[in-house]
Write a protein that holds these residues in place. Structure first.
Motif, PDB file in Angstrom:
ATOM      1  N   ASN A   1       0.820  -1.204   0.000  1.00 15.34           N
ATOM      2  CA  ASN A   1       0.000   0.000   0.000  1.00 15.34           C
ATOM      3  C   ASN A   1       0.862   1.265   0.000  1.00 15.34           C
ATOM      4  O   ASN A   1       0.531   2.265  -0.657  1.00 15.34           O
TER       5      ASN A   1
ATOM      6  N   TYR B   1       2.050   1.938  -3.352  1.00 12.28           N
ATOM      7  CA  TYR B   1       0.933   2.480  -4.128  1.00 12.28           C
ATOM      8  C   TYR B   1       0.745   3.959  -3.810  1.00 12.28           C
ATOM      9  O   TYR B   1       0.574   4.791  -4.719  1.00 12.28           O
ATOM     10  N   LYS B   2       0.820   4.295  -2.522  1.00 11.54           N
ATOM     11  CA  LYS B   2       0.661   5.693  -2.129  1.00 11.54           C
ATOM     12  C   LYS B   2       1.776   6.560  -2.697  1.00 11.54           C
ATOM     13  O   LYS B   2       1.569   7.718  -3.057  1.00 11.54           O
TER      14      LYS B   2
ATOM     15  N   ASP C   1      -3.518  -7.715  -4.869  1.00 16.66           N
ATOM     16  CA  ASP C   1      -4.396  -8.050  -3.750  1.00 16.66           C
ATOM     17  C   ASP C   1      -4.780  -9.524  -3.734  1.00 16.66           C
ATOM     18  O   ASP C   1      -4.965 -10.116  -2.667  1.00 16.66           O
TER      19      ASP C   1
ATOM     20  N   THR D   1       0.715   1.355  -9.453  1.00 15.30           N
ATOM     21  CA  THR D   1      -0.537   2.016  -9.828  1.00 15.30           C
ATOM     22  C   THR D   1      -1.707   1.294  -9.176  1.00 15.30           C
ATOM     23  O   THR D   1      -1.565   0.203  -8.621  1.00 15.30           O
ATOM     24  N   GLY D   2      -2.899   1.896  -9.257  1.00 12.33           N
ATOM     25  CA  GLY D   2      -4.095   1.300  -8.678  1.00 12.33           C
ATOM     26  C   GLY D   2      -4.435  -0.039  -9.314  1.00 12.33           C
ATOM     27  O   GLY D   2      -4.854  -0.976  -8.631  1.00 12.33           O
ATOM     28  N   ASP D   3      -4.242  -0.152 -10.634  1.00 11.71           N
ATOM     29  CA  ASP D   3      -4.528  -1.416 -11.313  1.00 11.71           C
ATOM     30  C   ASP D   3      -3.589  -2.503 -10.799  1.00 11.71           C
ATOM     31  O   ASP D   3      -3.985  -3.655 -10.625  1.00 11.71           O
ATOM     32  N   GLN D   4      -2.345  -2.128 -10.582  1.00  8.07           N
ATOM     33  CA  GLN D   4      -1.390  -3.103 -10.056  1.00  8.07           C
ATOM     34  C   GLN D   4      -1.737  -3.490  -8.625  1.00  8.07           C
ATOM     35  O   GLN D   4      -1.600  -4.647  -8.232  1.00  8.07           O
ATOM     36  N   LEU D   5      -2.233  -2.528  -7.850  1.00 11.46           N
ATOM     37  CA  LEU D   5      -2.670  -2.837  -6.486  1.00 11.46           C
ATOM     38  C   LEU D   5      -3.776  -3.885  -6.500  1.00 11.46           C
ATOM     39  O   LEU D   5      -3.771  -4.840  -5.704  1.00 11.46           O
ATOM     40  N   ILE D   6      -4.725  -3.730  -7.429  1.00 10.08           N
ATOM     41  CA  ILE D   6      -5.826  -4.692  -7.535  1.00 10.08           C
ATOM     42  C   ILE D   6      -5.276  -6.077  -7.872  1.00 10.08           C
ATOM     43  O   ILE D   6      -5.699  -7.094  -7.317  1.00 10.08           O
ATOM     44  N   ASN D   7      -4.323  -6.127  -8.777  1.00 15.83           N
ATOM     45  CA  ASN D   7      -3.747  -7.425  -9.156  1.00 15.83           C
ATOM     46  C   ASN D   7      -2.982  -8.073  -8.004  1.00 15.83           C
ATOM     47  O   ASN D   7      -3.041  -9.293  -7.822  1.00 15.83           O
TER      48      ASN D   7
ATOM     49  N   VAL E   1       4.741   4.270  -6.811  1.00 19.16           N
ATOM     50  CA  VAL E   1       5.581   3.229  -7.426  1.00 19.16           C
ATOM     51  C   VAL E   1       4.696   2.162  -8.070  1.00 19.16           C
ATOM     52  O   VAL E   1       5.011   1.627  -9.126  1.00 19.16           O
TER      53      VAL E   1
END
Lengths: 292, 292, 292, 292, 292
Positions: free
Chosen positions: E173, E176-177, E190, E182-188, E180
């Protein structure tokens, strides 16, 4: 749930079943002993019948015995599957509450004490409400209030876990609207919120749906017919030994059905029921350790 | 569905099966009593045959008995699995409607009475339409109109639940286009909308697909052959006792198949069918409690 | 697929199996009658052997009978599972096409006649191509052309459903690139596009993979050995009655295997095969009702 | 894998098993013939024992025979499940490579020859590496180089499929960073990239984990004890016929275990193994047809 | 876990079971030999009873034998399922750690040595902590410190894998903040983070939940009753041969239960336990090869 060591043969063999099982098993065994003794007396000493008069009955019992055995295993399987599915659902609840807390811990800044505290109370509240709603009614004193009118307002709702879940959903959405959580984080948190409702719904399904009425009648009728005719199959050959034989067979067949009855509704407080009290406490500890 | 206590052995043993089962079972048992009596008379008193003439038949029955027992358990398993899958699908419907309502409750502002009201009517409408479309046709009077021409326009569509689902999908997308819902929320809501169609489709699959025709023929032919030859296996050994033996075995074997027939289409209104009326009502209550 | 009422015992008992099954079953039964008669004659009337000479053979048959019974149920289970998995996959196809159409209906504006029309043709085209590709080759005349060179260009591709799926994927992406669909909608539509390929792939797996060669050999060898030695087990005890007994047992054992053969490849046009023609037509109707 | 027609009874009955199975089965059968002959001779002609001396042994065999039968079916089930799970995983690989290629085909513009070519080589490369890594080591000559030092650099890595997957992940992310793929497309492509690793991992699990050592010992010990005591159960009743009976039973019991051994590691090149070579080739054809 | 070749019949037949199994099996077998000898002596030589006095007991044993056999297979199935589910969960852990590392490798630039190094240590740390927490307590010396106070701070937490997972979630997280990831990568990413907690939770479920107490009692009581009455069923027919028969049957029945006991808790260090040490090491190697 009893904690036990599966390797202690001695105590497992000689301890008696739970009171629930014995309550039906003991009178049945006593009845069968008396009934078989009477049968033996009437047939052997009164009518003095011989083996050749009754021989085929044992063929019938051997035939039906296999079919009955197969159905008892079917019964055992379905009861065990329900029990194990219940356990999986509670295991899933442990996992989803952990994941939910872990995600929130990562997404909320360490300074955000208020929201952390709110979730640290409400996630376990959901689990405690779920546990008791599966036993007939929620015990409000197990819940931790997050506001002054929390418990009072909760009482207005029939389905309390639903209400708590609604509050969780709303809180998460509110944080999203305020910009504390991003849209990507909202998508990630949605998985666990969905899980909570799916798990409680599945537990309610298990609780409210016994195996079909006709099957239950069938298995019980079958056991009854089988046992009640059993003495006639053995008496001319074995005389008074029949009493022991019939009692043992009755014990073996009845136990299966009685245990299945006990297992298949696993959310109560019986000997074999799932340790939902313990799991709920464990979830509260886990969530607190993570969020606070 | 009958609500019953699985632990009441006495009533379960002595109550009779549902009318559906008895309709076939009673005449069959009566026929077998007459038929076996005739066999006994002809063989024992007329031809005066002795044990040695027929002995092997019982070997055949014991051999085939096991195979038949295995197939009856296979039959029972598949029937029960269909019933239980049906129950799971309805349980899933309960969960998904709850989740959908909970999400909407979080995403729509409390002031948005119109949209809340619309969903509080349409989600249960889908469920009621689903329930009846699995019984042959939708009863429009169970649905709550959301507009004046709602029921009228619905009548034009062959598959009514599809139509209601289309309206739900469109409504959600419309709110997304208007900015009431964000894209992230649209993604979250899509899961339940997909579930609704998946669940009704799976129920239709169960309803429309009995077990393969050949298996059904096989099991029934097998039971018939087995029972019809049964008297010859017992008669020379047991004389007129054969009548009781054959009747009991017939009862045990026929019941399984008849119960399986009753269980495997679980969406009707029979004794063993799923409580879909009750579940639909429960869903309406839940959704209303959440959204309104 | 035959539509039938599972409760009509009479016709199910006395109707004969499908031609496919009878083609092997009838000659086998005739052969066994002749073979057993010869065995009986040779042993009973020619060599005049007595019970004591052959008694153990029946012990062997009773021993192996159980093992064989268990394997036939294993065989039945795997065949039925393949059939039922096939049914589930087609049920999944019904659901995913419905969901895909419902989503497109919500996402595309009602005025967008061209795109709606294109999907209303191409979604069913995929299903019809899938249905026939599971039977050996696509029948192009069942497809609805979406452009003048559609059918012609399709012929260049070996795997036609793949090609149609490629066109669906491209069309959706094109609409996304043009801004007709948003990114969130693209994510939602991706689930069903993925489903289409997963379902056809799973059907191809079932079609192309019979149970392992060695098991098939084993079951057939076992049945053969069992039946061919059967007369020796019964002949000294039952004399010419053996002919009936052996024929009945042969009937029971052979039927299971022959039905399993028929069930396990469920995508053809046989009596027990899945109603894929009907389902495809139903999908076309559903999709049109939704999109047009 | 052998392609065969399950309906050709004649050849299935009379063809012999694979060399692998016969290598153990033939000597065992020969040994049992000799051993049983010696037993018969010693008991019947030397000690001249009679039926009454040995009768109970057959009761033991009949008792244990059922338990053994149940365990052989358990064994068959687990072996078959492993085989079928392996088949499902390869079917999943076919589906996921197709979906991945179809998505890329939609997302990459037709002019982007380089990237299309790269994926058209690398997706099949992953599958060919997976196939051989399940057989002990990757055959680099089956792979298509995408750059001059591709094969060379690959040799440095112990787990080659992992390395190829890393390249696929990186390439997709690189295209995303360059703006060729959008974030929504990245999310959609992630599903298949995840599948690839999940499928190869599950195949490795099947390959590296035979059933527990103790069970394997148990089944083999049980078969051994059963067969080695078998002659004593039949010899006094059946005399030299015992040789045939024991040989048949040995054949039936040993075959099951030997076939299970052959089935349960399905990724090799044996008669019953999965057609992974063929599937890999098919995947290469499919991917090329789609992307190029 | 023992590595073994399932095809080496000879050693599998003649090697003895694990010490765990033998510890209970050997005394039981010795006891049964003595007990049966005494029974034989008393009945055959002392009371000089004959076959006709005890014949029916064998009918009872044959009847109950089938039911017992079915329950032992049920027992075996559940034990094996737990073992295999445990194996699947560890296989899933292998896959998810690989996928997580592969994704990070693609998303983090090659120059980002710090973050790569951090994950290359912490992902295996989670697995090593999981492995030992399933055995009673985490061995901190197996973990690689990522900061000076890492081990020290970890000791404050009761549930160590949870803590490591919290650090992984927070790190992702944080990246992400910082932009480094992106939000799409954060979803993946997870998906795998969720998997880690789901897998360890499921392993804890298996470890902490033996089969229901009542079933365990039932199976053990049943085996006890069966074996203890066995001599009476055989003694009048077989005389001193009974000793061998009873010993063999005891061996066959007891082994199943003892093996099941050993299998069903698969996370320890016993002969049949899963190779979690080896798998953890393999995961560390894989993750390092990918990320560094």
């Amino acid at each position: 749930m009893v904690k036990y060591n599966p390797k202690t043969w001695f105590s497992l063999i000689f301890h008696s079943y739970s009171r629930q099982v014995m309550k039906t098993l003991t009178p049945t065994l006593l009845f069968m002993i008396v009934y078989t003794t009477v049968c033996c007396f009437v047939i052997v000493d009164f009518f003095k019948l011989h083996e050749s008069d009754f021989q085929p009955t044992i063929a019938m019992h051997s035939l039906l015995g296999i079919v009955l055995g197969l159905f008892l295993v079917f019964r055992t399987n379905t009861a065990y599957d329900r029990w194990w599915e219940g356990r999986k659902l509670w295991g899933g609840t442990v996992n989803s509450t952990r994941n939910f807390a872990l995600k929130l811990n990562a997404y909320l800044s360490p300074e955000n004490r208020d929201d952390r505290d709110w979730f640290a109370k409400m996630i376990p509240n959901f689990v405690f409400a779920m546990k008791e709603s599966l036993r007939g009614g929620v015990q409000l004193n197990e819940l931790e209030p997050v506001s002054d009118d929390f418990l009072e307002s909760l009482q207005k709702y029939k389905h309390k876990p639903n209400r708590i879940s609604a509050m969780l959903y709303s809180k998460v959405n509110e944080l999203y609207k305020k910009g504390v959580l991003t849209g990507d984080q909202l998508i990630n948190l949605d998985k666990e919120l969905k899980d909570f409702i799916d798990f409680i719904g599945a537990c309610e399904r298990i609780k409210n749906t016994p195996i079909p009425y006709s099957y239950m009648m069938y298995v019980k009728k079958f056991i009854f017919i089988y046992i009640i005719t059993l003495p006639f199959g053995f008496v001319t050959q074995s005389g008074y030994l029949t009493i022991i034989i019939v009692t043992l067979i009755t014990f073996v067949l009845m136990s299966v059905e009685l245990i299945a009855e006990e297992i298949e509704d696993p959310f109560g407080k019986d000997l074999n029921d799932l340790p939902t009290d313990e799991l709920s406490g464990k979830i509260r500890d886990n969530v607190r350790e993570i969020l606070l």
